[in-house]
Design a protein around this motif. Sequence first.
Motif, PDB file in Angstrom:
ATOM      1  N   ASN A   1       0.692  -0.997  -0.003  1.00 22.77           N
ATOM      2  CA  ASN A   1      -0.151  -0.228  -0.142  1.00 22.77           C
ATOM      3  C   ASN A   1       0.961   1.194  -0.133  1.00 22.77           C
ATOM      4  O   ASN A   1       1.642   1.467   0.989  1.00 22.77           O
ATOM      5  CB  ASN A   1      -1.026   0.217   1.162  1.00 22.77           C
ATOM      6  CG  ASN A   1      -1.860   1.084   1.196  1.00 22.77           C
ATOM      7  OD1 ASN A   1      -1.901   1.982   0.312  1.00 22.77           O
ATOM      8  ND2 ASN A   1      -2.842   1.124   2.252  1.00 22.77           N
TER       9      ASN A   1
ATOM     10  N   ALA B   1      -4.830   0.158  -8.742  1.00 23.79           N
ATOM     11  CA  ALA B   1      -4.468  -0.929  -7.944  1.00 23.79           C
ATOM     12  C   ALA B   1      -4.471  -1.957  -8.697  1.00 23.79           C
ATOM     13  O   ALA B   1      -4.938  -2.570  -9.813  1.00 23.79           O
ATOM     14  CB  ALA B   1      -5.854  -1.037  -6.962  1.00 23.79           C
TER      15      ALA B   1
ATOM     16  N   THR C   1      -2.245   0.373  -4.380  1.00 24.93           N
ATOM     17  CA  THR C   1      -1.999  -0.914  -4.006  1.00 24.93           C
ATOM     18  C   THR C   1      -1.790  -2.149  -4.911  1.00 24.93           C
ATOM     19  O   THR C   1      -2.082  -2.018  -6.213  1.00 24.93           O
ATOM     20  CB  THR C   1      -3.372  -1.412  -3.042  1.00 24.93           C
ATOM     21  OG1 THR C   1      -4.345  -1.397  -3.933  1.00 24.93           O
ATOM     22  CG2 THR C   1      -3.663  -0.539  -1.680  1.00 24.93           C
TER      23      THR C   1
ATOM     24  N   TRP D   1     -11.717  -2.056  -3.504  1.00 24.32           N
ATOM     25  CA  TRP D   1     -11.187  -1.008  -4.670  1.00 24.32           C
ATOM     26  C   TRP D   1     -12.402  -0.312  -5.081  1.00 24.32           C
ATOM     27  O   TRP D   1     -12.447   0.969  -5.754  1.00 24.32           O
ATOM     28  CB  TRP D   1     -10.284  -1.659  -5.815  1.00 24.32           C
ATOM     29  CG  TRP D   1      -9.174  -1.760  -5.358  1.00 24.32           C
ATOM     30  CD1 TRP D   1      -8.431  -1.336  -4.163  1.00 24.32           C
ATOM     31  CD2 TRP D   1      -8.212  -3.206  -5.756  1.00 24.32           C
ATOM     32  NE1 TRP D   1      -7.265  -2.182  -4.281  1.00 24.32           N
ATOM     33  CE2 TRP D   1      -7.012  -3.186  -5.012  1.00 24.32           C
ATOM     34  CE3 TRP D   1      -8.486  -4.224  -6.677  1.00 24.32           C
ATOM     35  CZ2 TRP D   1      -6.055  -4.280  -5.265  1.00 24.32           C
ATOM     36  CZ3 TRP D   1      -7.551  -5.107  -7.107  1.00 24.32           C
ATOM     37  CH2 TRP D   1      -6.398  -5.196  -6.300  1.00 24.32           C
TER      38      TRP D   1
ATOM     39  N   ASP E   1     -12.804   2.561  -2.783  1.00 27.75           N
ATOM     40  CA  ASP E   1     -11.257   3.108  -2.349  1.00 27.75           C
ATOM     41  C   ASP E   1     -11.130   4.368  -3.004  1.00 27.75           C
ATOM     42  O   ASP E   1     -10.803   4.570  -4.051  1.00 27.75           O
ATOM     43  CB  ASP E   1     -10.351   2.254  -2.661  1.00 27.75           C
ATOM     44  CG  ASP E   1      -8.876   2.464  -2.132  1.00 27.75           C
ATOM     45  OD1 ASP E   1      -8.839   3.312  -1.181  1.00 27.75           O
ATOM     46  OD2 ASP E   1      -8.010   2.076  -2.906  1.00 27.75           O
TER      47      ASP E   1
ATOM     48  N   THR F   1      -8.085   4.693  -5.512  1.00 28.82           N
ATOM     49  CA  THR F   1      -7.960   4.054  -6.792  1.00 28.82           C
ATOM     50  C   THR F   1      -9.022   4.338  -7.798  1.00 28.82           C
ATOM     51  O   THR F   1     -10.201   4.525  -7.548  1.00 28.82           O
ATOM     52  CB  THR F   1      -8.311   2.411  -6.389  1.00 28.82           C
ATOM     53  OG1 THR F   1      -7.345   2.052  -5.488  1.00 28.82           O
ATOM     54  CG2 THR F   1      -8.341   1.539  -7.619  1.00 28.82           C
TER      55      THR F   1
ATOM     56  N   ILE G   1      -8.393  -0.449 -12.231  1.00 31.39           N
ATOM     57  CA  ILE G   1      -8.009  -1.811 -11.451  1.00 31.39           C
ATOM     58  C   ILE G   1      -7.479  -2.695 -12.397  1.00 31.39           C
ATOM     59  O   ILE G   1      -7.982  -3.034 -13.501  1.00 31.39           O
ATOM     60  CB  ILE G   1      -9.446  -2.609 -10.889  1.00 31.39           C
ATOM     61  CG1 ILE G   1      -9.845  -1.565  -9.733  1.00 31.39           C
ATOM     62  CG2 ILE G   1      -8.890  -3.851 -10.399  1.00 31.39           C
ATOM     63  CD1 ILE G   1     -11.191  -2.025  -9.267  1.00 31.39           C
TER      64      ILE G   1
END
Length: 992
Positions: free
Chosen positions: A407, A429, A454, A473, A476, A479, A482
């Motif tokens: 992270n 992420a 992350t 996510w 999040d 973020t 993805i």
Amino acid sequence: MNSRPPHGDQTAGSPPTVPPPPSPAQPAGDGSRGPATAGRGTGQNQAAGPAAGDGGHHRTGGTPRRAGLATLPALYPAPIPQDGLEAGRVLLRDGTAATLRPARDRDRPLVAEFLGRVSDQSLMRRFFAGESREAAVESLLQVGPPDERYTLLVLVGDPDHPRIVASGTYVRDERDPDAAEVAFLVEDAYQGRGLGTLLLERLALIAARHGIRRFIAWTQPDNRRMLEVLRASGFEAEQHHRDGYVVVSLDVQPSPESVERSEMRDRIATVASLRPLFRPRGIAVVGASRDPGSIGYRILEALVMNRYQGPVYPVNPKAGVVGSIPAYRSVLDIPGPVDLAVIAVPRDAVLDVVDQCGAKGVRGLVVITAGFAETGAEGRELQERLVAKVRGYGMRMVGPNCLGLINTAPDVRMNASFSPVFPPHGRVAMSSQSGALGLAILEYARDLGLGLSTFVSVGNKADVSGNDLIQYWEDDEDTDLILLYLESFGNPRRFARLARRVGRKKPILAVKAGRTAAGTKAAGSHTAALAASDTAVEALFRQAGVIRADTLEDMFDIAALLANQPLPAGPRVAVVTNAGGPGILATDALAAAGLEVPEPSPATREALRRFLPPAASLGNPIDMIASATAEDYRQTLRAVLADPTFDAALVIFIPVGLADVDGVAAAVRDAVAEAREAGHHKPVLACFMSTRGLRQPLAVGDERIPSYRFPESAARALAKAYEYARWRRRPLGRIPAHPDLDIDRARAICREAAARGGGWLPAEEVDGVLEAFGLPRVPSRFVRDEEAAVQAAEELGYPVVVKMASRTLVHKTEWDGVQLNLEDAGAVRAACRGIRDRLAAAGRAGELDGFVVQPMLPGGTELVVGVTEDPLFGPLVAFGLGGVHVEILQDVVFRITPLTDVDAAEMVRSIRGYRLLEGYRGHPPADQEAIQDVLLRVSRLVEEVPEIAELDINPLKAYEPGRGCYVIDARIRVEPEEPGSRQRSAPDPGDA
């Protein structure tokens, strides 16, 4: 905290759907459809061929007029649990993990202990009459078939010494078979953590499968907590008072509100369970070593050197200090709170460490150690014990056999891995199923300057999986994009459900390894033969809006665009270049990827003419020629970004002579900054074909302009972004609830056949299944011999078709088993004798069941609709051009069930032969809505009747708009349904 004990019999049955409202039968010929019934003849409730008087040879009446798909009510698919519906991991509201499973008779000691811990008040609220605890044990353990009664238990603790903390039971009402009484009991210490709601949701899904439509709950007026559980469930509820109690009636069929609330609760619990992994208050490194070459040393060093913003505790029973930090003999010796333990000890020591972590109250584990399921049967057994312990202690686990997690948030800065690379902080992420590949990915991302929020190496995915991470996510704040590297799926139907939802907010970009699995299974139908190993993955990604990259390099090319630029509003791209060759390459690549390269507007051409040299090309690509200066780039790019003709711009620079690379880069930045200030938010891509590339990133404030070495890479990335943007803008889609289905009849036919051992259904049973689901069929007569065939032909009217009927010989054309245009009785007899003689000559006369006689249907477009069962993804629906050409042309598309109306429409438009359905060079157009209706009915059929393993409709003849389409020939193969065999009914643990 629970309601009155159920009384009477109960059941739980068919897959949860909104049942169709009753529809009165309509007079014949009025163009409507009544409900299909088992007693209906083959000549009724079915579609006919072209309208009378067009020269066709049919005698099947007029075409029924269907209600438009958009006017039908919608079905709401039930939520898909991570593990099995009836057994597996569950998460409490605070993120604590527990285990769900049905009650068993041997649970008597556990149930007695459970009831012994429950307060008298809770027991009274569950068993109103003040039952003794011994009698309560017997009540909870009355196990019956799920269509009568069912009890679920929630357990926590060490798997060798578990304890029950909650139970939920339904019992079918003897007086009202559509209803069941439901009751719950939750241990006092666990009340208020969402267990009552969780049990209600699961029992509702199970009950709905077995035909129960309503739950009845009795509770005391002061039991506010239970009343709130019932009200907040999202199920449609009615409440009244009776005999001093509050009686709540819940409609357990999924509704928009119940599904939305269930998914919200699941998301909240998942995020809560993963927060200790990503934002721990303290980290223990178990297996921290003084040996610089060991993984334990590298993990400790990574945490310390990257300035993790919290305490780190080395655990080593043989060293008092590791890396200048005081070490502890056991996790239990650590004085402060520990949320996360990173475990890097020998395999045989892992389970003991987990016990210590459980006793310490650790919330999350990262198990680096290998040697589990990836090594074989012994490792799998050990991994199962590991997972059972982790869940028993209420923890979450990444791994085993993983690289770890990272992270980069400035207030966390956690490198809980043995990667030497700590990537820059960003808004991307990523999850990788490969630890070794994860090392390369982190290094590549750092070299590209792609910032990560992350990174998680999921390893064997024994607990935390891609689906969990997607949910984390989703909301999040750090973020925006993805990335997934996948090698396998565990619960793809849940993955698709999550990706559809999350993809509307944030792009999901995936590389799926293993596209070309060697060999395909032996297939008995056209559909199964065409469904190659990667077909299901491609279908899932298309439906769920997942952007698929072919390689990791492609993934990062696309990610660089999605992470830094707005999505294109359309497919029109301006190419700005100083050399003709790269401009042509870019144009070809863009066109090949499905994008457009239109001419600039007249106003833009006039503006360009004012400052570009006469030799410049003002079309598209805009070739400013080799002498182009940095100022030429600035003005040209500014002009095309302001031109409404274009949705995106690709800027190509190739150094010529003493060209100023940095000056051109600055000009591009300036032009983009001016465009943004003017309100022009179009994606811009750069291609600097220089041996040294760009020394500095192309950044405009917080915005970065992605730069590529070659124009083809930029074109592919832009095409993927546009494809995603189109998916994101399209309607969500809905599953129409057809009111004319006789689901029970279709189930009865297929279950009876499955009980006989399964296989291909005889022709008359196929016809019954199709009729039950309102699929438009040509009137057919199944007969055993030649004379019966002649009689059928006389009834239907000449000319007719005679087909062989066999449950084992799949492809009729291989045996010349379809005889067309038979004009009289002699031709019918000869056709039947010929089929019988050919089979006899091959020694296969015993495989002939009889003959099917149908009227001739001339004209129309031949299509194929089929279903094959994927062992992991469930049913795959196929659609394409049909007849004998289906396997030669292979113009077929696949989608995963359940289909929405948007999926069905997209399938029809996606085949290469779609222009034929629109009408092409004199060929009449096809009734596309009728085709879509068939696809949707077939999808519903295989969802409602899981015994169907294969289905082939070939051909399906489609006629002009308003005149429908008709099943000419169909085959259905059934298999006995094994519990948990289909993902839609009981997903296996683990997932994408």
